[in-house]
Design an enzyme around this catalytic site. Structure first.
Site, short mmCIF file in Angstrom:
data_model
loop_
_atom_site.label_atom_id
_atom_site.label_comp_id
_atom_site.label_asym_id
_atom_site.label_seq_id
_atom_site.Cartn_x
_atom_site.Cartn_y
_atom_site.Cartn_z
CG ASP A 261 -7.19 9.43 1.66
OD1 ASP A 261 -7.04 9.04 2.83
OD2 ASP A 261 -8.04 8.95 0.88
CE1 TYR B 135 -3.88 -2.28 0.67
CE2 TYR B 135 -2.42 -3.32 2.27
CZ TYR B 135 -3.58 -3.34 1.52
OH TYR B 135 -4.42 -4.41 1.61
CG HIS C 121 -6.80 5.13 1.49
ND1 HIS C 121 -7.61 6.23 1.71
CD2 HIS C 121 -7.41 4.10 2.16
CE1 HIS C 121 -8.64 5.88 2.46
NE2 HIS C 121 -8.53 4.61 2.75
CG ASN D 164 -13.96 3.09 6.13
OD1 ASN D 164 -15.09 3.44 6.43
ND2 ASN D 164 -13.72 2.27 5.12
CG ASN E 133 -11.10 -1.16 8.83
OD1 ASN E 133 -10.02 -1.47 9.34
ND2 ASN E 133 -11.92 -2.06 8.31
#
Length: 200
Positions: free
Chosen positions: A91, A14, A19, A112, A66
């Site tokens: 973001d 990631y 994000h 989230n 989350n």
């Protein structure tokens, strides 16, 4: 003490995602002010130092987005940091790329990470909203967009954007969020403007 929280998802998979711009901005701040090496603590990585003379900690939750609130709550409880001294970098697809907006309190807007932090410490923290824009084509789902990497074209504005945020971040700690936003806007204009979606 102030707590600066960068939001993102852990791991190399990631690392380059839109994000994860919160992680990127927090890391840039840590480098700019020569913070300590990060330690694994509070369900994340945390480092300490001073921002313009003010004792601060920078936290990157490793709970996945989350459940970010677990890490923030743990760090706040240990260091006795009130929500009004917490600044969350994240973001924001509703803000055009390379723009920054800052506010204290408010809703989570479907994000989230913010939703989790709201549940953990309440809503009275600072939200540092980093614009990434909406998907360039209507057919692309927002979730797919934010979990995709920044493109080569986007990286041209991303680097100066992050550096400007870090250089001017002391303004937020001294109660001047509007001036921080103005300085970043001026810095980005000096870069010659931002790409349109057609350039992505």
């Amino acid at each position: 003490m102030h707590l600066v929280v960068g939001l993102g998802n852990p791991g190399t998979r990631y690392a380059g995602n839109r994000h994860n711009i919160g992680f990127m901005a927090a890391a840039e701040i840590a480098a700019a002010f020569s913070f300590s090496a990060p330690q694994k603590k509070f369900h994340g990585k945390i480092c300490t130092g001073k921002i313009d003379g003010k004792k601060s900690a920078i936290l990157l939750p490793e709970t996945y987005m989350n459940e970010s609130g677990r890490a923030v709550q743990a760090a706040c409880a240990f260091h006795k940091i009130p929500p009004e001294n917490v600044m969350v970098l994240h973001d924001e697809i509703e803000i055009v790329p390379g723009k920054i907006r800052i506010k204290q309190g408010g809703g989570h807007g479907g994000h989230n990470g913010l939703k989790s932090i709201d549940a953990a410490i309440g809503q009275n923290y600072w939200r540092v909203r980093l614009g990434i824009g909406r998907p360039p084509v209507a057919e692309m789902e927002p979730a797919d967009f934010v979990l995709s990497n920044f493109t080569a074209a986007e990286k041209k504005w991303l680097k100066p954007f992050l550096k400007s945020i870090a250089a001017n971040f002391p303004l937020l700690l001294s109660g001047q969020p509007s001036e921080l936003m103005n300085r970043v806007t001026l810095a980005m204009k000096a870069e010659g403007g931002l790409p349109s979606h057609s350039e992505y």
